[in-house]
Motif scaffolding. Structure first.
Motif, PDB file in Angstrom:
ATOM      1  N   PHE A  82      -8.099   3.889  13.332  1.00 54.45           N
ATOM      2  CA  PHE A  82      -7.688   2.285  13.075  1.00 54.45           C
ATOM      3  C   PHE A  82      -8.330   1.689  11.918  1.00 54.45           C
ATOM      4  N   ASN A  83      -9.611   2.153  11.734  1.00 54.07           N
ATOM      5  CA  ASN A  83     -10.277   1.417  10.694  1.00 54.07           C
ATOM      6  C   ASN A  83      -9.914   2.038   9.204  1.00 54.07           C
ATOM      7  N   GLU A  84      -9.497   3.243   9.168  1.00 57.82           N
ATOM      8  CA  GLU A  84      -8.930   3.648   7.983  1.00 57.82           C
ATOM      9  C   GLU A  84      -7.609   3.111   7.690  1.00 57.82           C
ATOM     10  N   TYR A  85      -6.782   2.887   8.660  1.00 57.26           N
ATOM     11  CA  TYR A  85      -5.576   2.110   8.533  1.00 57.26           C
ATOM     12  C   TYR A  85      -5.791   0.553   8.009  1.00 57.26           C
ATOM     13  N   ASP A  86      -6.677   0.001   8.728  1.00 56.06           N
ATOM     14  CA  ASP A  86      -7.259  -1.442   8.270  1.00 56.06           C
ATOM     15  C   ASP A  86      -7.322  -1.588   6.978  1.00 56.06           C
ATOM     16  N   GLU A  87      -8.107  -0.479   6.441  1.00 55.99           N
ATOM     17  CA  GLU A  87      -8.568  -0.564   4.820  1.00 55.99           C
ATOM     18  C   GLU A  87      -7.091  -0.532   3.889  1.00 55.99           C
ATOM     19  N   MET A  88      -6.153   0.251   4.558  1.00 55.95           N
ATOM     20  CA  MET A  88      -5.017   0.416   3.532  1.00 55.95           C
ATOM     21  C   MET A  88      -3.881  -0.650   3.752  1.00 55.95           C
ATOM     22  N   ALA A  89      -4.007  -1.393   4.907  1.00 56.63           N
ATOM     23  CA  ALA A  89      -2.895  -2.352   5.061  1.00 56.63           C
ATOM     24  C   ALA A  89      -2.702  -3.519   4.092  1.00 56.63           C
ATOM     25  N   GLY A  90      -1.478  -3.675   3.830  1.00 58.03           N
ATOM     26  CA  GLY A  90      -1.253  -5.045   3.182  1.00 58.03           C
ATOM     27  C   GLY A  90      -0.592  -4.420   1.648  1.00 58.03           C
ATOM     28  N   SER A  91      -0.952  -3.257   1.177  1.00 58.12           N
ATOM     29  CA  SER A  91      -0.596  -2.762  -0.013  1.00 58.12           C
ATOM     30  C   SER A  91       0.900  -2.435  -0.401  1.00 58.12           C
ATOM     31  N   LYS A  92       1.501  -2.903  -1.300  1.00 57.74           N
ATOM     32  CA  LYS A  92       2.833  -2.484  -1.671  1.00 57.74           C
ATOM     33  C   LYS A  92       3.226  -1.166  -2.174  1.00 57.74           C
ATOM     34  N   ALA A  93       2.047  -0.465  -2.578  1.00 54.35           N
ATOM     35  CA  ALA A  93       2.187   0.768  -3.333  1.00 54.35           C
ATOM     36  C   ALA A  93       2.765   1.799  -2.713  1.00 54.35           C
TER      37      ALA A  93
END
Ligand SMILES: [Fe+2]
Ligand SMILES: [Fe+2]
Length: 161
Positions: free
Chosen positions: A24-35
């Motif tokens: 979940f922490n890993e996901y949180d760091e990636m969230a929001g990017s449109k790439a």
């Protein structure tokens, strides 16, 4: 002779909790990017979170919860845990059937993480201590959980392939 430090069923379940928290922490760091790369990575990671949680909740529902229910008097802990599993499964289903990896998708993963945080706290702080103080042989149950976990993981991978 069993000591408090002998790994038992609760140790195994809590290791699952920590592993999924990391995801979940890993996901949180990636969230929001449109790439595009991020979209694919997020879908994969969300799928992994869903698989881990599906196996974990099934293990608890098949083996751990029924045994604890029979061994402690605090039935409300089990009732709440089962309701929380049902809500989590609902979100897991929504995540797995989502077409787009967008803000809505990120929000679902985030809320699932918050549900699980809350649920894990109750298991760790309330249910596990009660289970450990009961007559249950949690050290033996650990092996049972481990074996069933391997079976379920193999099944899930079979379905995904
Ligand atoms: Fe649970
Ligand atoms: Fe759990």
């Amino acid at each position: 002779m069993t000591t408090r430090s002998t790994p038992d069923a609760c140790t195994l379940l809590d290791a699952d909790h920590r592993a999924v928290k990391k995801l979940f922490n890993e996901y949180d760091e990636m969230a929001g990017s449109k790439a595009k790369r991020s979209i694919d990575a997020r879908r994969q990671l969300a799928q992994r979170i869903c698989v881990e949680l599906t196996v974990h909740t099934q293990l608890e529902e098949e083996i751990f919860y029924p045994a604890v229910r029979a061994a402690i008097k605090e039935q409300d802990l089990l009732e709440e845990a089962e309701v929380e599993h049902a809500s989590a499964k609902d979100l897991i289903e929504q995540i797995q059937s989502a077409q787009e990896v967008d803000e809505k998708f990120d929000a679902k993963v985030k809320v699932l993480g918050e549900y699980i945080d809350h649920h894990v706290k109750e298991e760790r702080n309330e249910m596990f201590p009660k289970a450990r103080a009961s007559r249950l042989d949690l050290v033996a149950m650990r092996d049972e959980l481990q074996a069933r976990k391997e079976e379920l993981m193999a099944e899930m991978e079979g379905v995904a392939a």
